[in-house]
Design a protein around this motif. Structure first.
Motif, PDB file in Angstrom:
ATOM      1  N   LEU A  84      -7.198  34.129  19.920  1.00 14.51           N
ATOM      2  CA  LEU A  84      -8.016  35.006  20.754  1.00 14.51           C
ATOM      3  C   LEU A  84      -9.437  34.470  20.895  1.00 14.51           C
ATOM      4  O   LEU A  84     -10.040  34.543  21.974  1.00 14.51           O
ATOM      5  N   TYR A  85      -9.982  33.932  19.819  1.00 13.33           N
ATOM      6  CA  TYR A  85     -11.329  33.366  19.870  1.00 13.33           C
ATOM      7  C   TYR A  85     -11.385  32.182  20.837  1.00 13.33           C
ATOM      8  O   TYR A  85     -12.315  32.076  21.640  1.00 13.33           O
ATOM      9  N   SER A  86     -10.384  31.311  20.768  1.00 16.51           N
ATOM     10  CA  SER A  86     -10.343  30.153  21.675  1.00 16.51           C
ATOM     11  C   SER A  86     -10.240  30.598  23.121  1.00 16.51           C
ATOM     12  O   SER A  86     -10.890  30.031  24.008  1.00 16.51           O
ATOM     13  N   GLN A  87      -9.426  31.623  23.368  1.00 11.81           N
ATOM     14  CA  GLN A  87      -9.283  32.131  24.730  1.00 11.81           C
ATOM     15  C   GLN A  87     -10.589  32.746  25.223  1.00 11.81           C
ATOM     16  O   GLN A  87     -10.966  32.579  26.393  1.00 11.81           O
ATOM     17  N   THR A  88     -11.295  33.450  24.342  1.00 12.86           N
ATOM     18  CA  THR A  88     -12.572  34.069  24.723  1.00 12.86           C
ATOM     19  C   THR A  88     -13.621  33.008  25.042  1.00 12.86           C
ATOM     20  O   THR A  88     -14.354  33.122  26.026  1.00 12.86           O
ATOM     21  N   VAL A  89     -13.685  31.967  24.202  1.00 14.02           N
ATOM     22  CA  VAL A  89     -14.631  30.880  24.457  1.00 14.02           C
ATOM     23  C   VAL A  89     -14.342  30.219  25.795  1.00 14.02           C
ATOM     24  O   VAL A  89     -15.251  29.914  26.567  1.00 14.02           O
ATOM     25  N   GLN A  90     -13.053  30.008  26.093  1.00 11.79           N
ATOM     26  CA  GLN A  90     -12.681  29.389  27.362  1.00 11.79           C
ATOM     27  C   GLN A  90     -13.046  30.280  28.540  1.00 11.79           C
ATOM     28  O   GLN A  90     -13.513  29.804  29.579  1.00 11.79           O
ATOM     29  N   SER A  91     -12.865  31.603  28.377  1.00 11.93           N
ATOM     30  CA  SER A  91     -13.210  32.539  29.452  1.00 11.93           C
ATOM     31  C   SER A  91     -14.709  32.516  29.733  1.00 11.93           C
ATOM     32  O   SER A  91     -15.132  32.495  30.898  1.00 11.93           O
ATOM     33  N   PHE A  92     -15.522  32.512  28.673  1.00 14.06           N
ATOM     34  CA  PHE A  92     -16.973  32.451  28.866  1.00 14.06           C
ATOM     35  C   PHE A  92     -17.387  31.134  29.511  1.00 14.06           C
ATOM     36  O   PHE A  92     -18.302  31.090  30.335  1.00 14.06           O
ATOM     37  N   SER A  93     -16.707  30.057  29.140  1.00 16.33           N
ATOM     38  CA  SER A  93     -17.005  28.755  29.735  1.00 16.33           C
ATOM     39  C   SER A  93     -16.684  28.757  31.217  1.00 16.33           C
ATOM     40  O   SER A  93     -17.453  28.238  32.037  1.00 16.33           O
ATOM     41  N   ASN A  94     -15.531  29.366  31.584  1.00 17.05           N
ATOM     42  CA  ASN A  94     -15.158  29.449  32.997  1.00 17.05           C
ATOM     43  C   ASN A  94     -16.146  30.303  33.774  1.00 17.05           C
ATOM     44  O   ASN A  94     -16.482  29.990  34.928  1.00 17.05           O
ATOM     45  N   MET A  95     -16.616  31.402  33.153  1.00 13.27           N
ATOM     46  CA  MET A  95     -17.598  32.257  33.814  1.00 13.27           C
ATOM     47  C   MET A  95     -18.902  31.507  34.056  1.00 13.27           C
ATOM     48  O   MET A  95     -19.514  31.619  35.127  1.00 13.27           O
ATOM     49  N   LYS A  96     -19.318  30.726  33.060  1.00 13.44           N
ATOM     50  CA  LYS A  96     -20.558  29.971  33.199  1.00 13.44           C
ATOM     51  C   LYS A  96     -20.437  28.924  34.294  1.00 13.44           C
ATOM     52  O   LYS A  96     -21.343  28.749  35.113  1.00 13.44           O
ATOM     53  N   GLY A 135     -18.461  29.039  36.775  1.00 11.29           N
ATOM     54  CA  GLY A 135     -18.194  29.664  38.063  1.00 11.29           C
ATOM     55  C   GLY A 135     -19.373  30.413  38.663  1.00 11.29           C
ATOM     56  O   GLY A 135     -19.243  31.002  39.729  1.00 11.29           O
ATOM     57  N   ARG A 136     -20.530  30.393  37.999  1.00  4.97           N
ATOM     58  CA  ARG A 136     -21.686  31.095  38.539  1.00  4.97           C
ATOM     59  C   ARG A 136     -22.115  30.461  39.858  1.00  4.97           C
ATOM     60  O   ARG A 136     -22.371  29.263  39.920  1.00  4.97           O
ATOM     61  N   THR A 137     -22.177  31.270  40.899  1.00  9.24           N
ATOM     62  CA  THR A 137     -22.544  30.767  42.217  1.00  9.24           C
ATOM     63  C   THR A 137     -23.442  31.778  42.911  1.00  9.24           C
ATOM     64  O   THR A 137     -23.085  32.952  43.042  1.00  9.24           O
ATOM     65  N   ALA A 138     -24.606  31.326  43.339  1.00 13.61           N
ATOM     66  CA  ALA A 138     -25.533  32.175  44.082  1.00 13.61           C
ATOM     67  C   ALA A 138     -26.576  31.292  44.745  1.00 13.61           C
ATOM     68  O   ALA A 138     -27.001  30.285  44.183  1.00 13.61           O
ATOM     69  N   PRO A 170     -17.357  27.000  46.165  1.00 13.40           N
ATOM     70  CA  PRO A 170     -16.874  26.224  45.012  1.00 13.40           C
ATOM     71  C   PRO A 170     -15.665  26.846  44.314  1.00 13.40           C
ATOM     72  O   PRO A 170     -14.868  26.152  43.701  1.00 13.40           O
ATOM     73  N   HIS A 171     -15.545  28.181  44.384  1.00 19.41           N
ATOM     74  CA  HIS A 171     -14.467  28.882  43.702  1.00 19.41           C
ATOM     75  C   HIS A 171     -13.927  29.981  44.610  1.00 19.41           C
ATOM     76  O   HIS A 171     -14.700  30.709  45.249  1.00 19.41           O
ATOM     77  N   SER A 172     -12.615  30.120  44.646  1.00 16.55           N
ATOM     78  CA  SER A 172     -12.009  31.209  45.420  1.00 16.55           C
ATOM     79  C   SER A 172     -12.391  32.552  44.814  1.00 16.55           C
ATOM     80  O   SER A 172     -12.391  32.714  43.593  1.00 16.55           O
ATOM     81  N   PHE A 224     -23.665  35.349  47.006  1.00 17.06           N
ATOM     82  CA  PHE A 224     -23.350  35.202  45.585  1.00 17.06           C
ATOM     83  C   PHE A 224     -21.927  35.652  45.337  1.00 17.06           C
ATOM     84  O   PHE A 224     -21.365  36.457  46.085  1.00 17.06           O
ATOM     85  N   LEU A 225     -21.349  35.115  44.277  1.00 14.74           N
ATOM     86  CA  LEU A 225     -19.966  35.408  43.918  1.00 14.74           C
ATOM     87  C   LEU A 225     -19.881  36.754  43.190  1.00 14.74           C
ATOM     88  O   LEU A 225     -20.532  36.947  42.161  1.00 14.74           O
ATOM     89  N   LEU A 226     -19.085  37.673  43.736  1.00 16.87           N
ATOM     90  CA  LEU A 226     -18.877  38.961  43.080  1.00 16.87           C
ATOM     91  C   LEU A 226     -17.860  38.822  41.951  1.00 16.87           C
ATOM     92  O   LEU A 226     -18.091  39.256  40.828  1.00 16.87           O
ATOM     93  N   TYR A 227     -16.688  38.265  42.257  1.00 18.15           N
ATOM     94  CA  TYR A 227     -15.734  37.961  41.201  1.00 18.15           C
ATOM     95  C   TYR A 227     -14.800  36.846  41.682  1.00 18.15           C
ATOM     96  O   TYR A 227     -14.579  36.670  42.873  1.00 18.15           O
ATOM     97  N   CYS A 228     -14.325  36.087  40.715  1.00 15.53           N
ATOM     98  CA  CYS A 228     -13.514  34.909  41.000  1.00 15.53           C
ATOM     99  C   CYS A 228     -12.039  35.259  40.984  1.00 15.53           C
ATOM    100  O   CYS A 228     -11.584  36.081  40.192  1.00 15.53           O
ATOM    101  N   ASN A 229     -11.258  34.608  41.868  1.00 21.46           N
ATOM    102  CA  ASN A 229      -9.815  34.827  41.920  1.00 21.46           C
ATOM    103  C   ASN A 229      -9.046  33.721  41.211  1.00 21.46           C
ATOM    104  O   ASN A 229      -7.821  33.791  41.118  1.00 21.46           O
TER     105      ASN A 229
END
Length: 234
Positions: free
Chosen positions: A78-90, A92-95, A141-143, A228-233
């Motif tokens: 779960l920790y590895s998955q959470t770290v990966q999710s935060f990395s993807n969010m970082k 994927g930041r677009t504005a 950059p991201h759908s 800006f990106l509201l949420y990524c698909n």
């Protein structure tokens, strides 16, 4: 665990008389393949009642150790998955937010004989570097779902002069929304367009200026284009 087993054996040896053949009996102290069973306390109890409770303690310790090891492994996943999710969010930041001119006195963009893309020069924000200040195109950059806003302003220069304020928001060369106001009653006018769109990676978003229209601005930045990106698909 070995210390507990040793204490149990000492207790059994000194706490009661044990038959010689019992002392030579082999006990299954090591964990068995079934983690729910653990050390074979039942067999030990049948042979030596003095160490029975201690054997059950050993088995319980083994069971707890197996449980905690399994829980720790699950938490690690779960920790590895959470770290990966935060990395993807970082990542994927677009504005971005830009304005028509970077400097200079009051001037106008247009009119032109043909429709052309508006190139916004002044950059307030370009997080992700997806807006190109050379072409005026925002490449997705991201759908996902994006919020886009366009503000346009124009000035005819004097009352009675023709005012033509127009601008279109387009995706991949196709107009999605826009506004046009051509008259001789207003010296100046403005409008704002805000829309949420679902866009795909690689889509090109730009503002186009129809032929005959013009936008005017100075360092006050009346004309802006933002997204800006509201949420990524993805």
């Amino acid at each position: 665990m070995r210390a507990i087993v040793l204490l149990c054996l000492l207790h059994a040896a000194y706490g009661q008389t044990v038959e010689p053949d019992v002392l030579t009996q082999d006990y299954l102290w090591e964990p068995v393949e079934d983690p729910n069973q653990g050390p074979n306390a039942d067999s030990a109890c049948e042979l030596d009642r003095g160490s029975c409770s201690c054997c059950h303690t050993v088995r319980e310790v083994h069971r707890l150790r197996t449980y905690f090891n399994t829980s720790l492994n699950e938490l690690d996943v779960l920790y590895s998955q959470t770290v990966q999710s935060f990395s993807n969010m970082k990542d994927g930041r677009t504005a971005f937010s830009v304005a028509l001119f970077s400097s200079g006195n009051f001037k106008c963009f247009g009119p032109f004989p043909n429709t052309r893309d508006v190139v916004y020069e002044h950059v307030f924000l370009n997080l992700g570097n997806s807006y190109n200040t050379t072409t005026g195109i925002f490449t997705v950059p991201h759908s996902g779902v994006y919020s886009l806003a366009l503000t346009a302003y124009s000035d005819a220069g004097s009352r009675g002069a023709p005012l033509a304020i127009c601008a279109n928001l387009q995706v991949n060369g196709t107009v999605v929304t826009g506004s046009t106001d051509i008259n001789t009653q207003d010296q100046e006018d403005s409008f704002t367009i805000a829309v949420a769109l679902e866009l795909n990676t690689g889509d090109e978003v730009a503002v186009s200026l129809p032929n005959g229209c013009f936008l005017c601005d100075d360092t006050s930045h009346y004309n802006t284009f933002s997204a800006f990106l509201l949420y990524c698909n993805e």
